[in-house]
Write an enzyme that holds these catalytic residues in place. Structure first.
Site, PDB file in Angstrom:
ATOM      1  N   CYS A 174     -13.734 -12.688  25.790  1.00  0.00           N
ATOM      2  CA  CYS A 174     -13.362 -13.707  24.493  1.00  0.00           C
ATOM      3  C   CYS A 174     -13.541 -14.838  24.775  1.00  0.00           C
ATOM      4  O   CYS A 174     -14.453 -15.753  24.622  1.00  0.00           O
ATOM      5  CB  CYS A 174     -11.747 -13.350  24.022  1.00  0.00           C
ATOM      6  SG  CYS A 174     -11.695 -11.209  23.907  1.00  0.00           S
TER       7      CYS A 174
HETATM    8  C1  UGA Z   1      -7.702 -13.432  25.401  1.00  0.00           C
HETATM    9  C2  UGA Z   1      -6.163 -13.731  24.378  1.00  0.00           C
HETATM   10  O1  UGA Z   1      -5.137 -14.277  25.838  1.00  0.00           O
HETATM   11  C3  UGA Z   1      -5.926 -13.097  23.569  1.00  0.00           C
HETATM   12  O2  UGA Z   1      -5.171 -13.882  23.192  1.00  0.00           O
HETATM   13  C4  UGA Z   1      -7.222 -12.818  22.622  1.00  0.00           C
HETATM   14  O3  UGA Z   1      -6.561 -11.911  21.830  1.00  0.00           O
HETATM   15  C5  UGA Z   1      -7.971 -12.913  23.458  1.00  0.00           C
HETATM   16  O4  UGA Z   1      -9.222 -12.689  24.444  1.00  0.00           O
HETATM   17  C6  UGA Z   1      -9.014 -11.745  22.695  1.00  0.00           C
HETATM   18  O5  UGA Z   1      -9.765 -12.750  21.769  1.00  0.00           O
HETATM   19  O6  UGA Z   1      -9.419 -11.196  21.738  1.00  0.00           O
HETATM   20  P1  UGA Z   1      -8.289 -11.156  27.420  1.00  0.00           P
HETATM   21  O7  UGA Z   1      -9.489 -11.260  27.319  1.00  0.00           O
HETATM   22  O8  UGA Z   1      -7.733  -9.925  27.611  1.00  0.00           O
HETATM   23  O9  UGA Z   1      -7.082 -12.207  25.788  1.00  0.00           O
HETATM   24  O10 UGA Z   1      -7.232 -11.991  28.479  1.00  0.00           O
HETATM   25  P2  UGA Z   1      -5.784 -12.644  28.838  1.00  0.00           P
HETATM   26  O11 UGA Z   1      -5.071 -12.464  29.419  1.00  0.00           O
HETATM   27  O12 UGA Z   1      -5.712 -14.439  28.193  1.00  0.00           O
HETATM   28  O13 UGA Z   1      -6.980 -13.550  30.722  1.00  0.00           O
HETATM   29  C7  UGA Z   1      -8.901 -14.254  30.228  1.00  0.00           C
HETATM   30  C8  UGA Z   1      -9.053 -14.928  31.681  1.00  0.00           C
HETATM   31  O14 UGA Z   1      -8.471 -15.706  31.887  1.00  0.00           O
HETATM   32  C9  UGA Z   1      -9.046 -13.760  32.982  1.00  0.00           C
HETATM   33  O15 UGA Z   1     -10.248 -13.742  33.326  1.00  0.00           O
HETATM   34  C10 UGA Z   1      -7.622 -14.028  33.531  1.00  0.00           C
HETATM   35  O16 UGA Z   1      -7.617 -14.003  34.835  1.00  0.00           O
HETATM   36  C11 UGA Z   1      -7.640 -15.744  33.727  1.00  0.00           C
HETATM   37  N1  UGA Z   1      -6.415 -16.131  33.135  1.00  0.00           N
HETATM   38  C12 UGA Z   1      -5.723 -16.145  32.538  1.00  0.00           C
HETATM   39  C13 UGA Z   1      -6.394 -17.529  34.608  1.00  0.00           C
HETATM   40  O17 UGA Z   1      -7.302 -17.308  35.321  1.00  0.00           O
HETATM   41  N2  UGA Z   1      -5.289 -18.277  34.711  1.00  0.00           N
HETATM   42  C14 UGA Z   1      -4.381 -17.671  33.968  1.00  0.00           C
HETATM   43  O18 UGA Z   1      -2.995 -18.429  34.240  1.00  0.00           O
HETATM   44  C15 UGA Z   1      -4.434 -16.657  32.595  1.00  0.00           C
END
Ligand code: UGA
Length: 429
Positions: free
Chosen positions: A261
């Site tokens: 995403c």
């Molecule tokens: C993300 C959004 O959080 C959801 O709300 C959304 O619905 C989804 O995309 C989508 O568009 O379908 P997701 O891709 O499952 O969800 O994963 P996240 O938990 O958001 O993490 C995304 C990336 O950012 C990961 O690689 C994670 O490790 C990284 N991240 C996240 C960080 O490096 N630091 C953080 O503080 C948070």
């Protein structure tokens, strides 16, 4: 009880369909991929999502979910049709609408002539797509329909929980009748429901992901600033988070954001507005920074190990984050490739993503446990925040590794438990 057809049984469609079925609706899941349909029909979701397998089996058994390759009958009987097909990125970053068009044509051919089905776009689509692409394709059928955009906000790893207990619902609608029908469908939801027009709902989805990706990019930059200034990111951010205007979540620096995403959606947004003549400098910088953020982990590793040639490096976590087997845009891929290019041997481990990762970096050795990955390693990079990694302590590294050099790329290890380990984190002096 409503009759719901869901087109596309990927992570969003299957979870959405199962959640509606769990709530008592009668759901038909439709997908062009015969193998996917067969797997779901046998109660085996083709990807890992916490709690999904049990839920799928439950709703198949009680008859609330049926799956099929031919959706015409289900669509003709449905009250609501959700479009949940993928909208992948083209090589130039722009959204590819090919699956959306196919799905729209399938829906158009199945619409009944005597009543207006509500067709709802759940796929993430560039603002304007529903009106300019989908609507004409449905109108070509000559049948009545209503149109809505209801973006998904599911986090992988918690998707079923998020679908059953949403924290907000956005309804982009083409008129009050559609709004009424959807409010009825979501009558049990205990969260704010925002009603907008179609284009605004589409934009809200992109804006949310762009904001969260930017927040992560800011954390990554602040972590570098802290290192340069000789202060601890943890101490600084603890103070920053005291400001009630700063929401404390999504400020964990690391090796960059991955997944299906953030990278895709920010690229699609940048590409869409660039095509319209506006180059968004902040989001372009977010993408550029994220492309190279994994190199911070490599730099820390090299500060400890020097030249990586001939070194054995354990890569813990191959999925783009913990609790998923999804490797799309996983930072483990550029990390592993860079390590291999620099002459290191990569030994990877992930509780669930091994099979998906293997074809992406065939030169990496993949093993079945943390211990095997660490055995004889000169260094270790932790790439995904699996809960089972967060409990690792100094003993785990000291017992197995040749030299206990550990780079925590997700800041999940407790530095106080790392005595004797040469422990490095992005953002620590
Ligand atoms: C993300 C959004 O959080 C959801 O709300 C959304 O619905 C989804 O995309 C989508 O568009 O379908 P997701 O891709 O499952 O969800 O994963 P996240 O938990 O958001 O993490 C995304 C990336 O950012 C990961 O690689 C994670 O490790 C990284 N991240 C996240 C960080 O490096 N630091 C953080 O503080 C948070």
């Amino acid at each position: 009880m409503s009759r719901i057809a869901v087109v596309g049984l990927g992570p969003v469609g299957l979870v959405t369909g199962v959640a509606f079925a769990e709530e008592g609706h009668k759901v038909a899941g439709i997908d062009v991929d015969a193998r996917r349909v067969d797997a779901v029909r046998q109660g085996r979701p083709p990807f890992f999502e916490e709690g999904l397998r049990d839920a799928v089996q439950r709703v198949l058994e009680n008859g609330r979910l049926a799956v099929t390759q031919d959706g015409s009958e289900a669509i003709s009987e449905a009250d609501f049709v959700f479009l949940c097909v993928g909208t992948p990125a083209r090589p130039n970053g722009r959204m590819d609408d090919v699956y959306l068009r196919q799905a729209a044509e399938e829906v158009a051919s199945g619409l009944p002539s005597h009543r207006a089905v509500v067709v709802i776009v759940k796929s993430t689509v560039v603002p304007g797509t529903t009106e300019t692409i989908l609507k004409p394709l449905l109108e070509a059928s000559g049948r009545p329909f209503r149109l809505a955009v209801n973006p998904e906000f599911l986090r992988e790893g918690h998707a079923l929980e998020d679908a059953l207990h949403p924290d907000r619902i956005v309804l982009g609608v083409d008129g009050p009748e559609t709004a009424k029908a959807l409010r009825w469908l979501y009558a049990n939801a205990a969260c704010p429901i925002l009603e907008t027009d179609l284009r605004t709902a589409e934009a809200i989805k992109y804006a949310t992901n762009a904001f969260l990706a930017t927040k992560v990019a800011f954390a990554n930059e602040l972590a570098d600033l802290c290192s340069a200034l000789g202060v601890s990111y943890d101490d600084v951010i603890e103070g920053v988070k005291l400001d009630p205007r700063v929401n404390p979540r999504f400020l964990v620096p690391g090796v960059g954001f991955g997944g299906s995403c953030f990278p895709k959606d920010v690229k699609a947004l940048v590409a869409a507005v660039s095509a319209a003549g506006y180059a968004p400098p902040l989001l372009e910088a977010v993408l550029r920074q994220n492309e190279v953020q994994h190199e911070r982990a490599l730099a820390l590793l090299k500060e400890e190990l020097g030249d990586l040639r001939g070194k054995r490096v354990a890569l813990l976590g191959l999925a783009f984050k913990g609790n998923t087997d999804d490797v799309r845009e996983s930072r483990a891929v550029p990390l592993a490739r860079a390590l291999l290019e620099q002459g290191a041997a990569v030994v990877g481990y992930d509780p669930r993503a091994e099979a998906n990762f293997r074809p992406l970096v065939p030169e990496a050795e993949l093993v079945a446990s943390v211990e095997e990955a660490l055995q004889g390693a000169d260094g270790c990079i932790l790439q995904a925040d699996w809960p089972q990694f967060s409990v690792l302590g100094a003993e785990d590294f000291l017992t197995h590794m040749k030299t206990p050099v550990v780079v925590d790329g997700r800041r999940i290890l407790d530095p106080d438990k790392m005595r004797g380990v040469r422990f490095r984190r992005i953002g620590s002096p």
